[in-house]
Design a protein around this motif. Sequence first.
Motif, PDB file in Angstrom:
ATOM      1  N   SER A 270       0.850  -1.185   0.000  1.00  0.00           N
ATOM      2  CA  SER A 270       0.000   0.000   0.000  1.00  0.00           C
ATOM      3  C   SER A 270       0.883   1.232   0.000  1.00  0.00           C
ATOM      4  O   SER A 270       1.866   1.310   0.746  1.00  0.00           O
ATOM      5  CB  SER A 270      -0.908   0.007   1.237  1.00  0.00           C
ATOM      6  N   TYR A 271       0.518   2.194  -0.818  1.00  0.00           N
ATOM      7  CA  TYR A 271       1.310   3.412  -0.954  1.00  0.00           C
ATOM      8  C   TYR A 271       0.431   4.624  -0.616  1.00  0.00           C
ATOM      9  O   TYR A 271      -0.778   4.648  -0.920  1.00  0.00           O
ATOM     10  CB  TYR A 271       1.840   3.570  -2.374  1.00  0.00           C
ATOM     11  N   SER A 272       1.079   5.632  -0.002  1.00  0.00           N
ATOM     12  CA  SER A 272       0.422   6.943   0.217  1.00  0.00           C
ATOM     13  C   SER A 272       1.505   8.013   0.150  1.00  0.00           C
ATOM     14  O   SER A 272       2.701   7.719   0.216  1.00  0.00           O
ATOM     15  CB  SER A 272      -0.303   6.978   1.562  1.00  0.00           C
ATOM     16  N   VAL A 273       1.083   9.255   0.035  1.00  0.00           N
ATOM     17  CA  VAL A 273       2.054  10.344  -0.045  1.00  0.00           C
ATOM     18  C   VAL A 273       1.695  11.398   1.006  1.00  0.00           C
ATOM     19  O   VAL A 273       0.518  11.695   1.231  1.00  0.00           O
ATOM     20  CB  VAL A 273       2.104  10.959  -1.457  1.00  0.00           C
ATOM     21  N   SER A 274       2.734  11.880   1.652  1.00  0.00           N
ATOM     22  CA  SER A 274       2.572  12.959   2.646  1.00  0.00           C
ATOM     23  C   SER A 274       3.064  14.265   2.027  1.00  0.00           C
ATOM     24  O   SER A 274       4.182  14.315   1.509  1.00  0.00           O
ATOM     25  CB  SER A 274       3.367  12.623   3.918  1.00  0.00           C
ATOM     26  N   ILE A 275       2.236  15.283   2.093  1.00  0.00           N
ATOM     27  CA  ILE A 275       2.579  16.595   1.498  1.00  0.00           C
ATOM     28  C   ILE A 275       2.521  17.639   2.622  1.00  0.00           C
ATOM     29  O   ILE A 275       1.553  17.694   3.376  1.00  0.00           O
ATOM     30  CB  ILE A 275       1.593  16.975   0.394  1.00  0.00           C
ATOM     31  N   SER A 276       3.570  18.375   2.720  1.00  0.00           N
ATOM     32  CA  SER A 276       3.596  19.386   3.799  1.00  0.00           C
ATOM     33  C   SER A 276       4.131  20.716   3.297  1.00  0.00           C
ATOM     34  O   SER A 276       4.908  20.768   2.336  1.00  0.00           O
ATOM     35  CB  SER A 276       4.443  18.879   4.968  1.00  0.00           C
ATOM     36  N   ASN A 277       3.687  21.764   3.900  1.00  0.00           N
ATOM     37  CA  ASN A 277       4.239  23.121   3.683  1.00  0.00           C
ATOM     38  C   ASN A 277       4.156  23.862   5.006  1.00  0.00           C
ATOM     39  O   ASN A 277       3.876  23.255   6.058  1.00  0.00           O
ATOM     40  CB  ASN A 277       3.531  23.831   2.544  1.00  0.00           C
ATOM     41  N   GLU A 278       4.359  25.170   4.921  1.00  0.00           N
ATOM     42  CA  GLU A 278       4.415  25.980   6.141  1.00  0.00           C
ATOM     43  C   GLU A 278       3.096  25.931   6.905  1.00  0.00           C
ATOM     44  O   GLU A 278       3.061  26.098   8.131  1.00  0.00           O
ATOM     45  CB  GLU A 278       4.774  27.431   5.765  1.00  0.00           C
ATOM     46  N   ALA A 279       2.006  25.644   6.186  1.00  0.00           N
ATOM     47  CA  ALA A 279       0.684  25.632   6.829  1.00  0.00           C
ATOM     48  C   ALA A 279       0.356  24.291   7.467  1.00  0.00           C
ATOM     49  O   ALA A 279      -0.645  24.142   8.171  1.00  0.00           O
ATOM     50  CB  ALA A 279      -0.389  25.998   5.817  1.00  0.00           C
ATOM     51  N   GLY A 280       1.113  23.236   7.146  1.00  0.00           N
ATOM     52  CA  GLY A 280       0.820  21.931   7.736  1.00  0.00           C
ATOM     53  C   GLY A 280       1.090  20.783   6.774  1.00  0.00           C
ATOM     54  O   GLY A 280       1.757  20.953   5.742  1.00  0.00           O
ATOM     55  N   THR A 281       0.556  19.658   7.122  1.00  0.00           N
ATOM     56  CA  THR A 281       0.807  18.409   6.364  1.00  0.00           C
ATOM     57  C   THR A 281      -0.514  17.714   6.072  1.00  0.00           C
ATOM     58  O   THR A 281      -1.399  17.650   6.930  1.00  0.00           O
ATOM     59  CB  THR A 281       1.702  17.449   7.172  1.00  0.00           C
ATOM     60  N   VAL A 282      -0.604  17.179   4.871  1.00  0.00           N
ATOM     61  CA  VAL A 282      -1.748  16.322   4.517  1.00  0.00           C
ATOM     62  C   VAL A 282      -1.209  15.001   3.947  1.00  0.00           C
ATOM     63  O   VAL A 282      -0.121  14.978   3.367  1.00  0.00           O
ATOM     64  CB  VAL A 282      -2.678  17.013   3.491  1.00  0.00           C
ATOM     65  N   VAL A 283      -1.984  13.946   4.166  1.00  0.00           N
ATOM     66  CA  VAL A 283      -1.584  12.595   3.688  1.00  0.00           C
ATOM     67  C   VAL A 283      -2.647  12.105   2.713  1.00  0.00           C
ATOM     68  O   VAL A 283      -3.853  12.155   3.015  1.00  0.00           O
ATOM     69  CB  VAL A 283      -1.431  11.600   4.850  1.00  0.00           C
ATOM     70  N   SER A 284      -2.203  11.571   1.588  1.00  0.00           N
ATOM     71  CA  SER A 284      -3.142  11.074   0.569  1.00  0.00           C
ATOM     72  C   SER A 284      -3.784   9.765   1.019  1.00  0.00           C
ATOM     73  O   SER A 284      -3.342   9.125   1.981  1.00  0.00           O
ATOM     74  CB  SER A 284      -2.409  10.851  -0.748  1.00  0.00           C
ATOM     75  N   ASP A 285      -4.798   9.406   0.291  1.00  0.00           N
ATOM     76  CA  ASP A 285      -5.354   8.066   0.487  1.00  0.00           C
ATOM     77  C   ASP A 285      -4.314   7.019   0.084  1.00  0.00           C
ATOM     78  O   ASP A 285      -3.429   7.273  -0.739  1.00  0.00           O
ATOM     79  CB  ASP A 285      -6.607   7.877  -0.364  1.00  0.00           C
ATOM     80  N   GLU A 286      -4.464   5.821   0.642  1.00  0.00           N
ATOM     81  CA  GLU A 286      -3.566   4.716   0.270  1.00  0.00           C
ATOM     82  C   GLU A 286      -4.037   4.066  -1.032  1.00  0.00           C
ATOM     83  O   GLU A 286      -5.236   3.956  -1.289  1.00  0.00           O
ATOM     84  CB  GLU A 286      -3.531   3.660   1.371  1.00  0.00           C
ATOM     85  N   VAL A 287      -3.090   3.672  -1.820  1.00  0.00           N
ATOM     86  CA  VAL A 287      -3.393   2.884  -3.021  1.00  0.00           C
ATOM     87  C   VAL A 287      -2.602   1.583  -2.950  1.00  0.00           C
ATOM     88  O   VAL A 287      -1.504   1.540  -2.405  1.00  0.00           O
ATOM     89  CB  VAL A 287      -3.042   3.656  -4.303  1.00  0.00           C
ATOM     90  N   ALA A 288      -3.208   0.497  -3.479  1.00  0.00           N
ATOM     91  CA  ALA A 288      -2.567  -0.824  -3.434  1.00  0.00           C
ATOM     92  C   ALA A 288      -1.919  -1.145  -4.769  1.00  0.00           C
ATOM     93  O   ALA A 288      -2.512  -0.929  -5.837  1.00  0.00           O
ATOM     94  CB  ALA A 288      -3.584  -1.895  -3.078  1.00  0.00           C
ATOM     95  N   ILE A 289      -0.734  -1.659  -4.709  1.00  0.00           N
ATOM     96  CA  ILE A 289      -0.028  -2.140  -5.906  1.00  0.00           C
ATOM     97  C   ILE A 289       0.256  -3.635  -5.707  1.00  0.00           C
ATOM     98  O   ILE A 289       0.847  -4.038  -4.696  1.00  0.00           O
ATOM     99  CB  ILE A 289       1.284  -1.381  -6.136  1.00  0.00           C
ATOM    100  N   THR A 290      -0.202  -4.469  -6.649  1.00  0.00           N
ATOM    101  CA  THR A 290       0.061  -5.920  -6.604  1.00  0.00           C
ATOM    102  C   THR A 290       0.944  -6.287  -7.788  1.00  0.00           C
ATOM    103  O   THR A 290       0.604  -5.987  -8.941  1.00  0.00           O
ATOM    104  CB  THR A 290      -1.242  -6.731  -6.673  1.00  0.00           C
ATOM    105  N   VAL A 291       2.050  -6.943  -7.513  1.00  0.00           N
ATOM    106  CA  VAL A 291       2.950  -7.406  -8.572  1.00  0.00           C
ATOM    107  C   VAL A 291       2.721  -8.903  -8.751  1.00  0.00           C
ATOM    108  O   VAL A 291       3.001  -9.696  -7.840  1.00  0.00           O
ATOM    109  CB  VAL A 291       4.426  -7.128  -8.220  1.00  0.00           C
ATOM    110  N   HIS A 292       2.173  -9.311  -9.876  1.00  0.00           N
ATOM    111  CA  HIS A 292       1.879 -10.717 -10.140  1.00  0.00           C
ATOM    112  C   HIS A 292       3.103 -11.419 -10.705  1.00  0.00           C
ATOM    113  O   HIS A 292       3.671 -10.970 -11.712  1.00  0.00           O
ATOM    114  CB  HIS A 292       0.708 -10.842 -11.113  1.00  0.00           C
ATOM    115  N   GLU A 293       3.455 -12.555 -10.067  1.00  0.00           N
ATOM    116  CA  GLU A 293       4.597 -13.344 -10.530  1.00  0.00           C
ATOM    117  C   GLU A 293       4.135 -14.311 -11.613  1.00  0.00           C
ATOM    118  O   GLU A 293       3.204 -15.111 -11.395  1.00  0.00           O
ATOM    119  CB  GLU A 293       5.203 -14.118  -9.364  1.00  0.00           C
ATOM    120  N   PRO A 294       4.743 -14.295 -12.783  1.00  0.00           N
ATOM    121  CA  PRO A 294       4.337 -15.225 -13.844  1.00  0.00           C
ATOM    122  C   PRO A 294       4.539 -16.682 -13.404  1.00  0.00           C
ATOM    123  O   PRO A 294       5.319 -16.987 -12.510  1.00  0.00           O
ATOM    124  CB  PRO A 294       5.262 -14.865 -15.003  1.00  0.00           C
TER     125      PRO A 294
END
Length: 272
Positions: free
Chosen positions: A1-25
């Motif tokens: 699961s991945y998310s991104v945190s973004i911050s500036n002088e006014a504060g920080t916000v965190v994105s929603d999580e997204v799932a990445i699945t790597v399928h093995e052949p």
Amino acid sequence: SYSVSISNEAGTVVSDEVAITVHEPITITQQPEQARVIEGETASFTVVAEGTEPIEYEWRFNSQVVAGVTGPVLTVANASKANEGSYQVVMKNPAGSAVSEEVKLTVVQPITITQQPVAEHVLRQDQSLLLEVVASGSQPISYQWHRDDVSVDGANSFRYEVANAKSEHTGQYKLVMSNEAGEVVSEPASVVVYEPVSFVELPGQVQVFPGETATFNVSTSGTEPIEYQWLYENQPLSGATRKTLTLNNVQESHTGKYRVVASNPAGKVTSP
């Protein structure tokens, strides 16, 4: 699961999580192997594969899908000739598909006798002798004829033939056949090779006085049973069917020529 945190002088916000699945052949780590079974036994094929689950399995027989088999093992119960052919498996997962090597199923058929040797041969000496068995089954089939439970040298075919049979060929014959599925023995066939009758000792001249007993004897060789018929002036004597002819209370009317006919199934011979 991945998310991104973004911050500036006014504060920080965190994105929603997204799932990445790597399928093995799918990777096949063990291919199915060729199978060879005796008719009626169970055959099985197994494939071992790695890759992202779930893996779907689709087995094929002579390129046709085998219904109801969705796992890594294919079992063929009570195998018959109808199951003989090529097998392979197609596997799928979200990363793609893979196909196994094609393997063969060979079903070995036991020997089945469709024609037994003729139950009895009655032959004359020096005639040909032929015994034959017709059988089906998976090749190679080995053959060995036996006479009186003793193997006959060189008799290694479904057919046993002797161009000029002799009395020593008399006996009980059977054919032992074997292949990968086991051994089968034919029914016995009785062979009798008759040695023709020949005279060892001929009846001699007999002179007696009236009222005495006259006796004629004969000795023969040949395959028994040997039958005898005495003749008087070339006419059969009633009841005179033994080696020895005895005439009681001989009279002048008994004077004449006596002969004997000896016979067996190989023929007959008449004394001079």
